[in-house]
Write a protein that holds these residues in place. Structure first.
Motif, PDB file in Angstrom:
ATOM      1  N   SER A  88       0.844  -1.189   0.000  1.00 12.27           N
ATOM      2  CA  SER A  88       0.000   0.000   0.000  1.00 12.27           C
ATOM      3  C   SER A  88       0.878   1.237   0.000  1.00 12.27           C
ATOM      4  O   SER A  88       1.959   1.259   0.589  1.00 12.27           O
ATOM      5  CB  SER A  88      -0.936   0.010   1.221  1.00 12.27           C
ATOM      6  N   GLY A  89       0.411   2.250  -0.701  1.00 11.30           N
ATOM      7  CA  GLY A  89       1.155   3.499  -0.779  1.00 11.30           C
ATOM      8  C   GLY A  89       2.036   3.556  -2.019  1.00 11.30           C
ATOM      9  O   GLY A  89       2.555   2.542  -2.495  1.00 11.30           O
ATOM     10  N   HIS A  90       2.172   4.754  -2.531  1.00 15.10           N
ATOM     11  CA  HIS A  90       2.941   4.971  -3.762  1.00 15.10           C
ATOM     12  C   HIS A  90       4.386   4.530  -3.614  1.00 15.10           C
ATOM     13  O   HIS A  90       4.955   3.908  -4.518  1.00 15.10           O
ATOM     14  CB  HIS A  90       2.869   6.466  -4.132  1.00 15.10           C
ATOM     15  N   ASP A  91       5.012   4.800  -2.459  1.00 11.24           N
ATOM     16  CA  ASP A  91       6.429   4.490  -2.274  1.00 11.24           C
ATOM     17  C   ASP A  91       6.693   2.989  -2.290  1.00 11.24           C
ATOM     18  O   ASP A  91       7.650   2.524  -2.926  1.00 11.24           O
ATOM     19  CB  ASP A  91       6.947   5.096  -0.960  1.00 11.24           C
ATOM     20  N   GLN A  92       5.858   2.212  -1.587  1.00  8.83           N
ATOM     21  CA  GLN A  92       6.048   0.760  -1.567  1.00  8.83           C
ATOM     22  C   GLN A  92       5.913   0.166  -2.965  1.00  8.83           C
ATOM     23  O   GLN A  92       6.698  -0.697  -3.363  1.00  8.83           O
ATOM     24  CB  GLN A  92       5.018   0.098  -0.639  1.00  8.83           C
ATOM     25  N   ILE A 145       9.102   4.323 -14.449  1.00 12.59           N
ATOM     26  CA  ILE A 145       8.022   4.300 -13.464  1.00 12.59           C
ATOM     27  C   ILE A 145       7.908   5.611 -12.680  1.00 12.59           C
ATOM     28  O   ILE A 145       7.181   5.685 -11.698  1.00 12.59           O
ATOM     29  CB  ILE A 145       8.181   3.120 -12.484  1.00 12.59           C
ATOM     30  N   GLU A 146       8.618   6.630 -13.122  1.00  9.17           N
ATOM     31  CA  GLU A 146       8.472   7.931 -12.478  1.00  9.17           C
ATOM     32  C   GLU A 146       7.074   8.476 -12.770  1.00  9.17           C
ATOM     33  O   GLU A 146       6.460   8.163 -13.783  1.00  9.17           O
ATOM     34  CB  GLU A 146       9.526   8.905 -13.014  1.00  9.17           C
ATOM     35  N   GLY A 147       6.586   9.291 -11.878  1.00 11.25           N
ATOM     36  CA  GLY A 147       5.288   9.916 -12.097  1.00 11.25           C
ATOM     37  C   GLY A 147       4.189   9.292 -11.255  1.00 11.25           C
ATOM     38  O   GLY A 147       4.348   8.234 -10.657  1.00 11.25           O
ATOM     39  N   GLU A 148       3.057   9.952 -11.251  1.00  9.99           N
ATOM     40  CA  GLU A 148       1.943   9.577 -10.375  1.00  9.99           C
ATOM     41  C   GLU A 148       1.420   8.175 -10.637  1.00  9.99           C
ATOM     42  O   GLU A 148       1.078   7.442  -9.712  1.00  9.99           O
ATOM     43  CB  GLU A 148       0.810  10.594 -10.540  1.00  9.99           C
ATOM     44  N   TYR A 195       8.762  -1.742  -5.381  1.00  7.92           N
ATOM     45  CA  TYR A 195       8.545  -3.082  -5.933  1.00  7.92           C
ATOM     46  C   TYR A 195       8.730  -3.089  -7.451  1.00  7.92           C
ATOM     47  O   TYR A 195       9.432  -3.947  -8.002  1.00  7.92           O
ATOM     48  CB  TYR A 195       7.143  -3.591  -5.569  1.00  7.92           C
ATOM     49  N   LEU A 196       8.115  -2.134  -8.150  1.00 13.52           N
ATOM     50  CA  LEU A 196       8.229  -2.098  -9.609  1.00 13.52           C
ATOM     51  C   LEU A 196       9.666  -1.840 -10.057  1.00 13.52           C
ATOM     52  O   LEU A 196      10.097  -2.348 -11.096  1.00 13.52           O
ATOM     53  CB  LEU A 196       7.296  -1.022 -10.180  1.00 13.52           C
ATOM     54  N   ALA A 197      10.405  -1.065  -9.272  1.00 10.24           N
ATOM     55  CA  ALA A 197      11.786  -0.735  -9.637  1.00 10.24           C
ATOM     56  C   ALA A 197      12.671  -1.975  -9.671  1.00 10.24           C
ATOM     57  O   ALA A 197      13.670  -2.003 -10.407  1.00 10.24           O
ATOM     58  CB  ALA A 197      12.353   0.298  -8.669  1.00 10.24           C
ATOM     59  N   GLN A 198      12.337  -2.997  -8.892  1.00  6.74           N
ATOM     60  CA  GLN A 198      13.184  -4.193  -8.867  1.00  6.74           C
ATOM     61  C   GLN A 198      12.539  -5.398  -9.550  1.00  6.74           C
ATOM     62  O   GLN A 198      13.062  -6.500  -9.494  1.00  6.74           O
ATOM     63  CB  GLN A 198      13.553  -4.545  -7.414  1.00  6.74           C
ATOM     64  N   LEU A 199      11.393  -5.191 -10.226  1.00  3.80           N
ATOM     65  CA  LEU A 199      10.690  -6.293 -10.878  1.00  3.80           C
ATOM     66  C   LEU A 199      11.472  -6.743 -12.117  1.00  3.80           C
ATOM     67  O   LEU A 199      11.693  -5.953 -13.037  1.00  3.80           O
ATOM     68  CB  LEU A 199       9.282  -5.842 -11.276  1.00  3.80           C
TER      69      LEU A 199
END
Length: 201
Positions: free
Chosen positions: A82-86, A101-104, A90-94
């Protein structure tokens, strides 16, 4: 802190009111937790994330991600973020995911949006029973168990698998014991029903 969720879908409730329906065997306890409405917007990148068992959504404006950790369509095991940061971390290391993945919206596109009316009960102090009715006419239910924990051991993946297998077995036994409460038949998830009606965006 990790949040694990194991759920099993069912088509719909077989009774109109779990609180006032007497059958054999009865629930040890049953509590109605009310109803609520929420609006979900699901995001993906040409089905890349969903093909990996990752579902990213905004629920009432709050970012959530469900990551499949086992099971199949009807019996699912998830880790929830939950939350944008989490979700960003996760997506950064997928593996294999190359989109910026920058941006809202993490560079993702909207693939579905709908509103759901959810009714919820808690049976035997721990089993969540929910029945969802969407604004496009689909109904489906789930029995869920959740477990929140910290783990400092050596093999988190093994511990997670064992814990979820135990939770899954407990749901199986619960639904077999109280089979009178659940309609037989093959359930269909909300997203599947949405895509069948409207197609993928």
């Amino acid at each position: 802190m990790l949040l694990l969720e194991v759920e099993r879908k069912f088509r719909c409730l077989a009774v109109t009111n779990l609180l006032h329906y007497e059958s054999i065997p009865p629930f040890q306890s049953i509590e109605y937790r009310g109803k609520k409405t929420f609006h979900d917007v699901y995001y993906d990148d040409s089905s890349f994330l969903s093909s990996k068992g990752v579902w990213v959504r905004q629920r009432n404006g709050h970012w959530q991600a469900k990551i499949r950790r086992g099971g199949d369509y009807n019996k699912s095991k998830f880790e929830e973020l939950s939350g944008h940061d989490q979700i960003f971390r996760y997506l950064a290391q997928l593996p294999g995911y190359t989109r910026n993945i920058e941006g809202e919206t993490f560079g993702l596109s909207q693939m579905a949006a709908f509103t759901t009316l959810r009714k919820r009960w808690v049976a035997n102090k721990e089993f969540n029973i929910v029945q969802d009715a969407t604004d496009f006419g689909h109904t489906v239910g789930e029995v869920e168990l959740e477990c929140q924990f910290k783990y400092d051991g050596d093999d988190l993946e093994l511990y997670r698998r064992l814990k979820m297998a135990e939770m899954d077995e407990r749901i199986t036994m619960f639904m077999q014991r109280y089979a009178w409460a659940f309609c037989p038949g093959v359930p269909k998830g909300k997203l599947t029903a949405y895509f069948e009606k409207f197609g993928r965006r």
